[in-house]
Design a protein around this motif. Structure first.
Motif, mmCIF file in Angstrom:
data_model
loop_
_atom_site.group_PDB
_atom_site.id
_atom_site.type_symbol
_atom_site.label_atom_id
_atom_site.label_comp_id
_atom_site.label_asym_id
_atom_site.label_seq_id
_atom_site.Cartn_x
_atom_site.Cartn_y
_atom_site.Cartn_z
ATOM 1 N N ASP A 220 24.238 49.417 43.207
ATOM 2 C CA ASP A 220 23.846 48.118 42.655
ATOM 3 C C ASP A 220 24.685 47.762 41.435
ATOM 4 O O ASP A 220 24.938 48.614 40.565
ATOM 5 N N VAL A 221 25.073 46.499 41.354
ATOM 6 C CA VAL A 221 25.587 45.941 40.109
ATOM 7 C C VAL A 221 24.367 45.452 39.329
ATOM 8 O O VAL A 221 23.709 44.495 39.717
ATOM 9 N N ASP A 222 24.047 46.145 38.247
ATOM 10 C CA ASP A 222 22.825 45.859 37.497
ATOM 11 C C ASP A 222 22.931 44.587 36.665
ATOM 12 O O ASP A 222 21.966 43.831 36.539
ATOM 13 N N GLU A 223 24.087 44.375 36.051
ATOM 14 C CA GLU A 223 24.264 43.202 35.193
ATOM 15 C C GLU A 223 25.751 42.912 35.066
ATOM 16 O O GLU A 223 26.590 43.767 35.333
ATOM 17 N N PHE A 224 26.067 41.675 34.695
ATOM 18 C CA PHE A 224 27.454 41.313 34.455
ATOM 19 C C PHE A 224 27.499 40.190 33.438
ATOM 20 O O PHE A 224 26.507 39.497 33.186
ATOM 21 N N GLU A 225 28.681 39.993 32.858
ATOM 22 C CA GLU A 225 28.887 38.911 31.893
ATOM 23 C C GLU A 225 30.292 38.362 32.091
ATOM 24 O O GLU A 225 31.286 39.109 32.077
ATOM 25 N N LEU A 226 30.379 37.058 32.306
ATOM 26 C CA LEU A 226 31.650 36.370 32.476
ATOM 27 C C LEU A 226 32.228 36.048 31.106
ATOM 28 O O LEU A 226 31.527 35.534 30.233
ATOM 29 N N SER A 227 33.508 36.372 30.890
ATOM 30 C CA SER A 227 34.129 36.094 29.595
ATOM 31 C C SER A 227 34.163 34.585 29.349
ATOM 32 O O SER A 227 34.242 33.786 30.293
ATOM 33 N N PRO A 228 34.104 34.143 28.095
ATOM 34 C CA PRO A 228 34.119 32.696 27.795
ATOM 35 C C PRO A 228 35.314 31.960 28.373
ATOM 36 O O PRO A 228 35.202 30.789 28.748
ATOM 37 N N ASP A 229 36.476 32.637 28.477
ATOM 38 C CA ASP A 229 37.637 31.962 29.059
ATOM 39 C C ASP A 229 37.659 32.049 30.584
ATOM 40 O O ASP A 229 38.561 31.497 31.238
ATOM 41 N N GLY A 230 36.674 32.733 31.175
ATOM 42 C CA GLY A 230 36.554 32.813 32.618
ATOM 43 C C GLY A 230 37.513 33.756 33.307
ATOM 44 O O GLY A 230 37.529 33.839 34.540
ATOM 45 N N GLN B 174 37.800 37.205 32.965
ATOM 46 C CA GLN B 174 37.346 38.548 33.290
ATOM 47 C C GLN B 174 35.830 38.604 33.383
ATOM 48 O O GLN B 174 35.120 37.813 32.757
ATOM 49 N N ILE B 175 35.373 39.542 34.165
ATOM 50 C CA ILE B 175 33.946 39.831 34.269
ATOM 51 C C ILE B 175 33.737 41.295 33.891
ATOM 52 O O ILE B 175 34.422 42.182 34.419
ATOM 53 N N ALA B 176 32.841 41.531 32.966
ATOM 54 C CA ALA B 176 32.397 42.892 32.667
ATOM 55 C C ALA B 176 31.092 43.114 33.423
ATOM 56 O O ALA B 176 30.187 42.284 33.341
ATOM 57 N N PHE B 177 31.012 44.200 34.171
ATOM 58 C CA PHE B 177 29.767 44.464 34.884
ATOM 59 C C PHE B 177 29.428 45.946 34.827
ATOM 60 O O PHE B 177 30.298 46.800 34.606
ATOM 61 N N VAL B 178 28.139 46.238 35.016
ATOM 62 C CA VAL B 178 27.635 47.610 34.956
ATOM 63 C C VAL B 178 27.093 47.973 36.323
ATOM 64 O O VAL B 178 26.194 47.301 36.854
ATOM 65 N N HIS C 3 32.555 48.367 34.318
ATOM 66 C CA HIS C 3 33.757 47.964 35.042
ATOM 67 C C HIS C 3 34.252 46.634 34.488
ATOM 68 O O HIS C 3 33.459 45.830 33.969
ATOM 69 N N LEU C 4 35.540 46.389 34.644
ATOM 70 C CA LEU C 4 36.145 45.092 34.348
ATOM 71 C C LEU C 4 36.794 44.552 35.614
ATOM 72 O O LEU C 4 37.421 45.300 36.373
ATOM 73 N N LEU C 5 36.639 43.236 35.838
ATOM 74 C CA LEU C 5 37.202 42.591 37.019
ATOM 75 C C LEU C 5 37.948 41.336 36.603
ATOM 76 O O LEU C 5 37.404 40.501 35.859
ATOM 77 N N ALA C 6 39.198 41.192 37.056
ATOM 78 C CA ALA C 6 39.992 39.990 36.795
ATOM 79 C C ALA C 6 39.629 38.929 37.823
ATOM 80 O O ALA C 6 39.762 39.164 39.030
ATOM 81 N N THR C 7 39.145 37.779 37.385
ATOM 82 C CA THR C 7 38.674 36.763 38.321
ATOM 83 C C THR C 7 39.809 36.160 39.143
ATOM 84 O O THR C 7 39.590 35.718 40.271
ATOM 85 N N ALA C 8 41.018 36.131 38.616
ATOM 86 C CA ALA C 8 42.135 35.516 39.344
ATOM 87 C C ALA C 8 42.585 36.376 40.518
ATOM 88 O O ALA C 8 42.936 35.861 41.588
ATOM 89 N N THR C 9 42.570 37.695 40.349
ATOM 90 C CA THR C 9 43.088 38.594 41.376
ATOM 91 C C THR C 9 42.012 39.377 42.106
ATOM 92 O O THR C 9 42.256 39.907 43.190
ATOM 93 N N GLY C 10 40.821 39.484 41.510
ATOM 94 C CA GLY C 10 39.760 40.294 42.093
ATOM 95 C C GLY C 10 39.927 41.773 41.839
ATOM 96 O O GLY C 10 39.107 42.586 42.293
ATOM 97 N N LYS C 11 40.965 42.155 41.106
ATOM 98 C CA LYS C 11 41.199 43.564 40.813
ATOM 99 C C LYS C 11 40.170 44.057 39.806
ATOM 100 O O LYS C 11 39.919 43.409 38.790
ATOM 101 N N GLU C 12 39.573 45.209 40.108
ATOM 102 C CA GLU C 12 38.580 45.769 39.190
ATOM 103 C C GLU C 12 38.849 47.248 38.983
ATOM 104 O O GLU C 12 39.490 47.906 39.803
ATOM 105 N N HIS C 13 38.323 47.765 37.871
ATOM 106 C CA HIS C 13 38.467 49.188 37.573
ATOM 107 C C HIS C 13 37.374 49.596 36.596
ATOM 108 O O HIS C 13 36.936 48.794 35.753
ATOM 109 N N PRO C 14 36.888 50.848 36.691
ATOM 110 C CA PRO C 14 35.914 51.335 35.704
ATOM 111 C C PRO C 14 36.579 51.553 34.359
ATOM 112 O O PRO C 14 37.781 51.795 34.272
ATOM 113 N N VAL C 15 35.777 51.458 33.307
ATOM 114 C CA VAL C 15 36.275 51.658 31.948
ATOM 115 C C VAL C 15 36.058 53.116 31.561
ATOM 116 O O VAL C 15 34.935 53.621 31.602
#
Length: 653
Positions: free
Chosen positions: A290-300, A302-306, A316-328
């Motif tokens: 499950d993705v428990d929560e996420f927050e979209l950056s003000p500039d749109g 990146q998405i930080a999600f847990v 995790h961080l996800l780039a909205t333009a490319t869909g690439k994500e990776h854990p922190v």
């Protein structure tokens, strides 16, 4: 056992917010507690356990809109309050001063000249919103002072808040909008039916609200609400299939919406849909949790999600333009929550805890990936790095269903089979996860008792089918899972199946009472905290705004088949099977599990000649929160454990 240092014990005795008897031999309960049938609580218990009652924690609440400083929630007196921290490791400046805990708080999002916060009275959960003006220190009540008000969200311009309120009917959660600078501007924009409605977000132009309609843990829907007219459009229409949606957020251009959903999946995935809900694109299908929560950056960008990965919270961080994500990387295994971006879209704030560290406020610069700890909560002088890590365990239920949980084992200086406290989570849609145990470390470190936190069927985090597998009459399977767990304990060389105590709060309290009736011959004693003694009477008497939501989970007590199951399996109606000591704890202002659930159970067990300790608080609700009350409950529980689980003759009056 290792007595604390004499000097530290002296300081603790001075600070201890408890009254000793005239002979200084036992501890008297605080004035707002009702104590019936408890053995005397020796003052020596407080001397030994006092340091474990001095843990503190801190929650990240909000970033200041123009400065790098944050609001946090922490406790210095009897109840948690809002504080300001101006830089990592800086002093905590207290902003609110109330006898009751203050919950969420947020800055006015453009200049930060005031904040809005919520609190209730006496644990009754009838939350009110207040405005605190920083220039004058003036606090203004914003809501009506009587209803339950929740889920406040700021408009993008910062000139209005939207929230849910039971003001109209006492049980339906309607949607209201207000300029917090002018409480008279308050107006209702949606009349709702049911208690599961909440505001989620404002559109970029502040003309539309994203609103969620919650039916159950497995079913919810999203709506677009026109703030001016009150017109509502379904974003996720009802199709007959139970689907859950949560955390919807408008994209910065307003043309799409990010959300999490278990549609077409067992788990909640991060997804993107157009603003009319016609096309859904899944963004995290590679993560089978499950993705428990996420927050979209003000500039749109990146998405930080847990992600809840087998109970551990992974950022995790996800780039909205490319869909690439990776854990922190760089954070130890633990729990991470409350993720929120600063306005520069470069830094995250969040709360983090682990089995060896209490909850504290952190930030993360996403460019250099360097986390910073803003608060360092006190731990009573104890070396928490020596606390045991959580061991992920698995066992099979009665039907072969794989179940899991977390086991904490005492230090190696305690040899042989160790007694066990089994602590069942609430919810029922809760989940036991590897967080900081606080006072629980006393049982491990000083008494050599193992702690086991199971996730029986019906728990969150293991897929929607598992989550729904205890609904209605299928709860019989969850009851039987406890028997399977006791079987598993008996297979362990390090655990003593002849010395087991059951405990839990809320639904965990219900499972504790079920265990006390079904497995009386396999346990030594049990501690029920705000537990349900009869599902039918609970559903009839719980607060109106909760009834329909709970009936989906437990079954409808007005249905003859469901009612027969509830009455047949109710601990209240099977109390004759309880021969082992029972300790019942209850808040008298509890709006969820009313005090009548505890009172009828205590009375019935006593009528049967059973031994019951009963501790109730006149100034608490669904569990104790005020330190003096929590401390006494802790010391009383330690005494109960030593007497009935460990057979300590010095505890027998």
């Amino acid at each position: 056992m290792r007595p604390p240092h004499q000097a530290q014990a002296f300081v603790l005795a001075l600070l201890l917010p408890l009254r000793l008897s005239a002979q200084a031999a036992s501890i008297a309960p605080p004035e707002n507690l009702v104590s019936e049938g408890l053995a005397p609580i020796p003052a020596s218990v407080a001397t030994l356990a006092g340091r474990y009652a001095e843990f503190r924690s801190a929650r990240f609440l909000d970033w200041h809109p123009t400065r790098r400083e944050m609001l946090i929630g922490t406790r210095f007196g009897d109840a948690a309050q809002v504080h300001r921290v101006k830089f990592p490791g800086g002093d905590r400046t207290q902003l609110t001063f109330f006898p009751d805990p203050v919950g969420n708080a947020s800055y006015e999002p453009t200049r930060g000249e005031f904040m809005v916060f919520s609190k209730d009275v006496g644990g009754g959960e009838f939350y009110q919103y207040y405005r605190l003006d920083f220039s004058t220190g003036t606090i203004t009540l914003l809501t009506d002072g009587h209803s339950r008000n929740t889920g406040m969200v700021w408009s993008r311009k910062g000139d209005r808040i939207a929230y849910g309120s039971t003001r109209r009917s006492g049980k339906d959660v309607d949607i209201w909008v207000m300029d917090p600078r002018d409480p008279s501007s308050d107006r209702m924009v949606q009349v709702s039916e049911g208690g599961g409605w909440s505001v989620e977000d404002w559109s970029p132009d502040d003309q539309t609200l994203l609103v969620q309609e919650g039916i159950s843990a497995n079913e919810s829907y999203l709506w677009l609400l026109d703030v001016a007219t009150g017109d509502r459009i379904a974003l996720t229409p009802k199709t007959g299939e139970k689907v859950s949606y949560s955390n919807p957020r408008f994209a910065p251009d307003g043309k799409g919406i990010y959300l999490t959903t278990d549609r077409d999946s067992e788990f909640h995935r991060l997804a993107y849909t157009d603003a009319l809900g016609r096309r859904m694109r899944y963004l995290t299908s590679q993560i089978h949790w499950d993705v428990d929560e996420f927050e979209l950056s003000p500039d749109g960008r990146q998405i930080a999600f847990v992600a809840n990965e087998d109970g551990v919270g992974v950022l995790h961080l996800l780039a909205t333009a490319t869909g690439k994500e990776h854990p922190v990387s760089g954070l130890p295994a633990g729990l991470l929550s409350g993720v929120r971006w600063r306005r520069n879209s470069r830094e995250l704030g969040f709360t983090f805890q682990s089995p060896r560290a209490p909850a504290d406020a952190y930030s993360l610069d996403i460019v250099n990936r360097r986390p910073q700890r803003w608060t360092e909560s006190e731990t009573g002088g104890l070396a928490t790095k020596e606390f045991p890590a959580a061991e992920l365990i698995r066992w099979r239920g009665f039907d072969g269903q794989m179940l899991s949980g977390f086991l904490y084992r005492p230090p190696a200086r305690y040899p042989g089979k160790r007694p066990v406290i089994v602590n069942i989570h609430g919810g029922p849609e809760g989940q036991s996860r590897p967080g900081f145990l606080g006072r629980g470390n006393f049982y491990l470190d000083e008494l050599g008792v193992a702690l086991l936190y199971p996730n029986i069927r019906g728990s969150t985090g293991y897929g929607k089918s598992f989550l729904a597998s205890d609904n209605g009459v299928r709860r019989e399977g969850a009851y039987r899972d406890i028997g399977s767990l006791l079987d598993w304990i008996a297979t362990r060389d390090d655990l003593d199946a002849a010395r087991v105590m059951m405990t839990g709060g809320s639904y965990g309290g219900h499972m504790t009472l079920v265990s006390a009736t079904r497995y009386d011959d396999r346990i030594c004693c049990s501690v029920d905290v705000v537990g349900i003694s009869n599902l039918a009477t609970f559903l009839r008497n719980t607060s109106g705004y909760r009834q329909d939501l709970r009936r989906v989970e437990y079954g409808d007590e007005r249905d003859s088949v469901a009612r027969e199951f509830m009455e047949r399996t109710a601990p209240l109606n099977n109390a004759a099977g309880i021969t082992r000591p029972l300790f019942v704890v209850q808040g008298l202002n509890d709006p969820r599990v009313p005090p009548s659930e505890a009172e009828q159970m205590v009375a019935t067990v006593r009528q049967n000649g059973g031994a019951v300790w009963y501790l109730a608080a006149r100034d608490e609700g669904h569990g104790f929160q005020k330190k003096k009350n929590v401390d006494f409950q802790f010391y009383a529980t330690v005494t109960f454990v030593r007497q009935f689980l460990l057979g300590d003759s010095s505890m027998v009056p």
